[in-house]
Design a protein around this motif. Sequence first.
Motif, short mmCIF file in Angstrom:
data_model
loop_
_atom_site.label_atom_id
_atom_site.label_comp_id
_atom_site.label_asym_id
_atom_site.label_seq_id
_atom_site.Cartn_x
_atom_site.Cartn_y
_atom_site.Cartn_z
N PHE A 1 3.52 -1.12 3.98
CA PHE A 1 3.23 0.25 3.59
C PHE A 1 4.47 0.88 2.97
O PHE A 1 5.58 0.67 3.45
CB PHE A 1 2.79 1.09 4.80
N PHE A 2 4.26 1.60 1.89
CA PHE A 2 5.32 2.33 1.21
C PHE A 2 5.00 3.81 1.31
O PHE A 2 3.94 4.24 0.88
CB PHE A 2 5.38 1.89 -0.27
N HIS A 3 5.88 4.57 1.94
CA HIS A 3 5.64 6.00 2.11
C HIS A 3 6.29 6.78 0.98
O HIS A 3 7.51 6.73 0.80
CB HIS A 3 6.19 6.49 3.45
N ALA A 4 5.49 7.47 0.20
CA ALA A 4 5.98 8.29 -0.89
C ALA A 4 6.20 9.71 -0.39
O ALA A 4 5.31 10.29 0.22
CB ALA A 4 4.98 8.28 -2.05
N ALA A 5 7.38 10.24 -0.62
CA ALA A 5 7.69 11.62 -0.20
C ALA A 5 8.32 12.36 -1.37
O ALA A 5 9.02 11.76 -2.19
CB ALA A 5 8.65 11.61 0.98
N PRO A 6 8.06 13.64 -1.48
CA PRO A 6 8.66 14.41 -2.57
C PRO A 6 10.17 14.48 -2.44
O PRO A 6 10.71 14.49 -1.33
CB PRO A 6 8.04 15.79 -2.43
N VAL B 1 -4.94 3.83 5.03
CA VAL B 1 -4.43 2.93 6.06
C VAL B 1 -5.58 2.18 6.71
O VAL B 1 -5.54 0.95 6.87
CB VAL B 1 -3.61 3.70 7.12
N THR B 2 -6.62 2.90 7.09
CA THR B 2 -7.77 2.29 7.76
C THR B 2 -8.37 1.18 6.90
O THR B 2 -8.59 0.06 7.38
CB THR B 2 -8.84 3.36 8.06
N HIS B 3 -8.63 1.49 5.65
CA HIS B 3 -9.25 0.50 4.76
C HIS B 3 -8.30 -0.65 4.45
O HIS B 3 -8.74 -1.81 4.37
CB HIS B 3 -9.73 1.16 3.47
N SER B 4 -7.03 -0.36 4.29
CA SER B 4 -6.05 -1.40 3.97
C SER B 4 -5.90 -2.40 5.11
O SER B 4 -5.82 -3.61 4.89
CB SER B 4 -4.69 -0.78 3.67
N VAL B 5 -5.84 -1.90 6.35
CA VAL B 5 -5.71 -2.78 7.50
C VAL B 5 -6.95 -3.68 7.63
O VAL B 5 -6.83 -4.88 7.85
CB VAL B 5 -5.47 -1.97 8.79
N SER B 6 -8.11 -3.10 7.44
CA SER B 6 -9.35 -3.90 7.51
C SER B 6 -9.36 -4.98 6.43
O SER B 6 -9.72 -6.13 6.69
CB SER B 6 -10.57 -3.00 7.33
N PHE B 7 -8.98 -4.60 5.23
CA PHE B 7 -8.95 -5.53 4.11
C PHE B 7 -7.95 -6.65 4.36
O PHE B 7 -8.26 -7.84 4.16
CB PHE B 7 -8.62 -4.77 2.82
N VAL C 1 0.84 -1.19 0.00
CA VAL C 1 0.00 0.00 0.00
C VAL C 1 0.88 1.24 0.00
O VAL C 1 1.71 1.42 0.89
CB VAL C 1 -0.93 0.01 1.24
N ALA C 2 0.71 2.09 -1.01
CA ALA C 2 1.47 3.34 -1.10
C ALA C 2 0.75 4.43 -0.32
O ALA C 2 -0.47 4.55 -0.39
CB ALA C 2 1.63 3.75 -2.56
N LEU C 3 1.52 5.22 0.43
CA LEU C 3 0.96 6.30 1.24
C LEU C 3 1.69 7.60 0.97
O LEU C 3 2.83 7.61 0.53
CB LEU C 3 1.11 5.99 2.73
N ASP C 4 1.03 8.70 1.29
CA ASP C 4 1.67 10.01 1.31
C ASP C 4 1.14 10.73 2.55
O ASP C 4 0.44 10.14 3.36
CB ASP C 4 1.41 10.80 0.03
N ASP C 5 1.48 11.97 2.72
CA ASP C 5 1.08 12.71 3.92
C ASP C 5 -0.17 13.55 3.68
O ASP C 5 -0.19 14.74 3.93
CB ASP C 5 2.23 13.61 4.40
N THR C 6 -1.21 12.90 3.20
CA THR C 6 -2.47 13.60 2.97
C THR C 6 -3.56 12.94 3.82
O THR C 6 -3.38 11.81 4.29
CB THR C 6 -2.89 13.51 1.49
N PRO C 7 -4.68 13.61 4.01
CA PRO C 7 -5.80 12.98 4.74
C PRO C 7 -6.26 11.67 4.08
O PRO C 7 -6.65 10.73 4.75
CB PRO C 7 -6.90 14.03 4.70
N LEU C 8 -6.18 11.62 2.76
CA LEU C 8 -6.55 10.39 2.06
C LEU C 8 -5.62 9.24 2.45
O LEU C 8 -6.04 8.09 2.52
CB LEU C 8 -6.52 10.61 0.55
N GLY C 9 -4.37 9.56 2.75
CA GLY C 9 -3.42 8.53 3.18
C GLY C 9 -3.87 7.85 4.46
O GLY C 9 -3.76 6.63 4.60
#
Length: 76
Positions: free
Chosen positions: A35-40, A19-25, A7-15
């Motif tokens: 989890f893969f954290h994408a940063a600029p 996480v919530t949906h991915s953990v449940s799934f 699961v790719a993440l960034d620092d947004t509210p959608l991120g």
Amino acid sequence: MYKHLLVALDDTPLGMATVTHSVSFARALGARITFFHAAPDLAATGEGSMLHSLDRQAFTAESDMPRHGVASEFGI
């Protein structure tokens, strides 16, 4: 079905929602999750050159990305 989710993440509210949906799934499937954290890449932008001109302490403070206590929240 799926044994391991990436699961790719960034620092947004959608991120956080991701996480919530991915953990449940993953729990429903009995799958592992990574989890893969994408940063600029600030070095590739004008902002990066500005940060490099700051003193070391200011550079560290400006370049630190916000961290979330997500893992403990979900017991992972």
